[in-house]
Design a protein around this motif. Structure first.
Motif, PDB file in Angstrom:
ATOM      1  N   THR A 165      38.398  48.000  28.837  1.00  0.00           N
ATOM      2  CA  THR A 165      37.616  49.001  29.570  1.00  0.00           C
ATOM      3  C   THR A 165      37.055  48.413  30.861  1.00  0.00           C
ATOM      4  O   THR A 165      37.146  49.018  31.935  1.00  0.00           O
ATOM      5  N   LEU A 166      36.456  47.242  30.740  1.00  0.00           N
ATOM      6  CA  LEU A 166      35.790  46.605  31.871  1.00  0.00           C
ATOM      7  C   LEU A 166      36.763  46.313  33.002  1.00  0.00           C
ATOM      8  O   LEU A 166      36.527  46.689  34.157  1.00  0.00           O
ATOM      9  N   PHE A 167      37.878  45.663  32.676  1.00  0.00           N
ATOM     10  CA  PHE A 167      38.812  45.270  33.725  1.00  0.00           C
ATOM     11  C   PHE A 167      39.552  46.468  34.313  1.00  0.00           C
ATOM     12  O   PHE A 167      39.872  46.469  35.503  1.00  0.00           O
ATOM     13  N   GLU A 168      39.795  47.487  33.494  1.00  0.00           N
ATOM     14  CA  GLU A 168      40.416  48.694  34.032  1.00  0.00           C
ATOM     15  C   GLU A 168      39.473  49.390  35.018  1.00  0.00           C
ATOM     16  O   GLU A 168      39.901  49.898  36.057  1.00  0.00           O
ATOM     17  N   SER A 169      38.182  49.412  34.691  1.00  0.00           N
ATOM     18  CA  SER A 169      37.191  50.036  35.580  1.00  0.00           C
ATOM     19  C   SER A 169      37.053  49.247  36.881  1.00  0.00           C
ATOM     20  O   SER A 169      37.035  49.824  37.976  1.00  0.00           O
ATOM     21  N   TYR A 170      36.946  47.917  36.767  1.00  0.00           N
ATOM     22  CA  TYR A 170      36.803  47.088  37.960  1.00  0.00           C
ATOM     23  C   TYR A 170      38.069  47.143  38.822  1.00  0.00           C
ATOM     24  O   TYR A 170      37.991  47.195  40.048  1.00  0.00           O
ATOM     25  N   ALA A 171      39.232  47.127  38.177  1.00  0.00           N
ATOM     26  CA  ALA A 171      40.494  47.199  38.920  1.00  0.00           C
ATOM     27  C   ALA A 171      40.592  48.523  39.663  1.00  0.00           C
ATOM     28  O   ALA A 171      41.045  48.579  40.812  1.00  0.00           O
ATOM     29  N   SER A 172      40.158  49.603  39.001  1.00  0.00           N
ATOM     30  CA  SER A 172      40.179  50.927  39.622  1.00  0.00           C
ATOM     31  C   SER A 172      39.323  50.952  40.880  1.00  0.00           C
ATOM     32  O   SER A 172      39.679  51.589  41.878  1.00  0.00           O
ATOM     33  N   ALA A 173      38.191  50.242  40.846  1.00  0.00           N
ATOM     34  CA  ALA A 173      37.294  50.206  42.008  1.00  0.00           C
ATOM     35  C   ALA A 173      37.862  49.329  43.121  1.00  0.00           C
ATOM     36  O   ALA A 173      37.896  49.730  44.291  1.00  0.00           O
ATOM     37  N   PHE A 174      38.322  48.138  42.766  1.00  0.00           N
ATOM     38  CA  PHE A 174      38.738  47.166  43.776  1.00  0.00           C
ATOM     39  C   PHE A 174      40.080  47.490  44.429  1.00  0.00           C
ATOM     40  O   PHE A 174      40.304  47.125  45.582  1.00  0.00           O
ATOM     41  N   LYS A 175      40.970  48.164  43.712  1.00  0.00           N
ATOM     42  CA  LYS A 175      42.293  48.408  44.287  1.00  0.00           C
ATOM     43  C   LYS A 175      42.250  49.437  45.412  1.00  0.00           C
ATOM     44  O   LYS A 175      43.227  49.587  46.154  1.00  0.00           O
ATOM     45  N   GLU A 176      41.116  50.136  45.558  1.00  0.00           N
ATOM     46  CA  GLU A 176      40.978  51.146  46.608  1.00  0.00           C
ATOM     47  C   GLU A 176      40.439  50.567  47.912  1.00  0.00           C
ATOM     48  O   GLU A 176      40.362  51.268  48.912  1.00  0.00           O
ATOM     49  N   ILE A 177      40.042  49.282  47.898  1.00  0.00           N
ATOM     50  CA  ILE A 177      39.431  48.696  49.094  1.00  0.00           C
ATOM     51  C   ILE A 177      40.162  47.420  49.506  1.00  0.00           C
ATOM     52  O   ILE A 177      41.002  46.901  48.763  1.00  0.00           O
ATOM     53  N   ASN A 178      39.836  46.937  50.694  1.00  0.00           N
ATOM     54  CA  ASN A 178      40.436  45.720  51.226  1.00  0.00           C
ATOM     55  C   ASN A 178      39.395  44.610  51.332  1.00  0.00           C
ATOM     56  O   ASN A 178      38.197  44.881  51.490  1.00  0.00           O
ATOM     57  N   TYR A 179      39.869  43.385  51.271  1.00  0.00           N
ATOM     58  CA  TYR A 179      38.978  42.221  51.358  1.00  0.00           C
ATOM     59  C   TYR A 179      38.151  42.252  52.646  1.00  0.00           C
ATOM     60  O   TYR A 179      36.948  41.975  52.640  1.00  0.00           O
ATOM     61  N   GLU A 180      38.803  42.617  53.763  1.00  0.00           N
ATOM     62  CA  GLU A 180      38.123  42.607  55.058  1.00  0.00           C
ATOM     63  C   GLU A 180      37.000  43.640  55.132  1.00  0.00           C
ATOM     64  O   GLU A 180      36.079  43.508  55.952  1.00  0.00           O
ATOM     65  N   ASP A 181      37.072  44.672  54.296  1.00  0.00           N
ATOM     66  CA  ASP A 181      36.089  45.752  54.355  1.00  0.00           C
ATOM     67  C   ASP A 181      34.905  45.548  53.414  1.00  0.00           C
ATOM     68  O   ASP A 181      33.973  46.354  53.399  1.00  0.00           O
ATOM     69  N   LEU A 182      34.937  44.489  52.607  1.00  0.00           N
ATOM     70  CA  LEU A 182      33.848  44.215  51.664  1.00  0.00           C
ATOM     71  C   LEU A 182      32.966  43.106  52.232  1.00  0.00           C
ATOM     72  O   LEU A 182      33.399  41.974  52.394  1.00  0.00           O
ATOM     73  N   LYS A 183      31.732  43.449  52.556  1.00  0.00           N
ATOM     74  CA  LYS A 183      30.823  42.507  53.196  1.00  0.00           C
ATOM     75  C   LYS A 183      29.599  42.256  52.323  1.00  0.00           C
ATOM     76  O   LYS A 183      29.005  43.191  51.777  1.00  0.00           O
ATOM     77  N   ILE A 184      29.216  40.980  52.204  1.00  0.00           N
ATOM     78  CA  ILE A 184      27.972  40.633  51.521  1.00  0.00           C
ATOM     79  C   ILE A 184      26.823  40.845  52.511  1.00  0.00           C
ATOM     80  O   ILE A 184      26.800  40.246  53.582  1.00  0.00           O
ATOM     81  N   VAL A 185      25.890  41.717  52.149  1.00  0.00           N
ATOM     82  CA  VAL A 185      24.775  42.056  53.042  1.00  0.00           C
ATOM     83  C   VAL A 185      23.593  41.116  52.819  1.00  0.00           C
ATOM     84  O   VAL A 185      23.063  40.528  53.769  1.00  0.00           O
ATOM     85  N   SER A 186      23.177  40.974  51.579  1.00  0.00           N
ATOM     86  CA  SER A 186      22.019  40.125  51.270  1.00  0.00           C
ATOM     87  C   SER A 186      21.943  39.913  49.768  1.00  0.00           C
ATOM     88  O   SER A 186      22.687  40.543  49.004  1.00  0.00           O
TER      89      SER A 186
END
Length: 218
Positions: free
Chosen positions: A114-135
């Motif tokens: 369940t966990l990895f399917e949920s996380y994979a579903s979230a991450f596969k829609e975005i790109n590394y360059e678009d994910l920024k650590i804010v704080s």
């Protein structure tokens, strides 16, 4: 008289020594905390790169061989996620403490999917360059816990990510994730409690009937 002057002089020396060393210790601790904080963000960035590199190289498996994709995804994300720690939180402290080792292991195995399917579903829609650590910050100044705020640009829309993290075996691990205001662990916990109550508070019933909660896969 000389004795009193000596005592006064001695006390002043002690005060000077204490103040000097106090500031040195404070400087050391501040530097150490800054390095630790920097290490957290660098570590996360490295793990993100590794994760997105896997997704990009194996995107063809998502639709055709999803099970194989999830196996590789688990290997790529295990550096920052601890499924056993998260499954414990999903069960809740009371139920977890009442369960047997076998029940905990059974649920952990089912919950991992369940966990990895949920996380994979979230991450596969975005790109590394678009994910920024804010704080990030440490709740109640506990340096073993951290809340990390991130932003991701998805089709021109900024979405907030929040990681709840904890040091486990001397490494930072994600123990919770909030995506655009939706707390995934809260959804999982509600699902588990619902099954637990449906089965007349039988832990095995909740484990046997566990499935991906509606709304947890995006």
């Amino acid at each position: 008289m000389l004795y009193m002057l000596f005592i006064e002089f001695y006390n002043k020396l002690l005060q000077l020594f204490f103040m000097r060393n106090f500031f040195l210790i404070l400087l050391f601790l501040s530097s150490h905390l800054m390095l630790s904080d920097e290490k957290l963000e660098v570590y996360l960035d490295e793990q993100h790169y590794k994760l997105f590199d896997y997704i990009n190289k194996n995107s063809d498996l998502i639709d055709n061989e999803n099970d194989k994709f999830l196996e590789g995804f688990e290997q790529s994300i295990k550096g920052i996620v601890d499924p056993k720690e998260i499954s414990k939180r999903v069960m809740g402290k009371k139920i977890h403490d009442e369960s047997s080792e076998l029940q905990r292991e059974r649920f952990n195995q089912k919950f991992k999917s369940t966990l990895f399917e949920s996380y994979a579903s979230a991450f596969k829609e975005i790109n590394y360059e678009d994910l920024k650590i804010v704080s990030h910050y440490h709740p109640k100044e506990n340096m073993n816990n951290a809340v990390v705020r991130l932003k991701v640009n998805l089709s021109g829309r900024n979405i907030d990510f929040v990681y709840k993290m904890k040091i486990i075996n001397e490494e930072w691990r994600i123990i919770g994730m909030i995506i655009d205001g939706i707390d995934l662990i809260s959804i999982f916990r509600k699902q588990f409690i619902k099954l637990f109550l449906e089965g007349n508070k039988k832990i095995n019933y909740a484990i046997d009937n566990w499935d991906l909660p509606e709304g947890a896969n995006g």
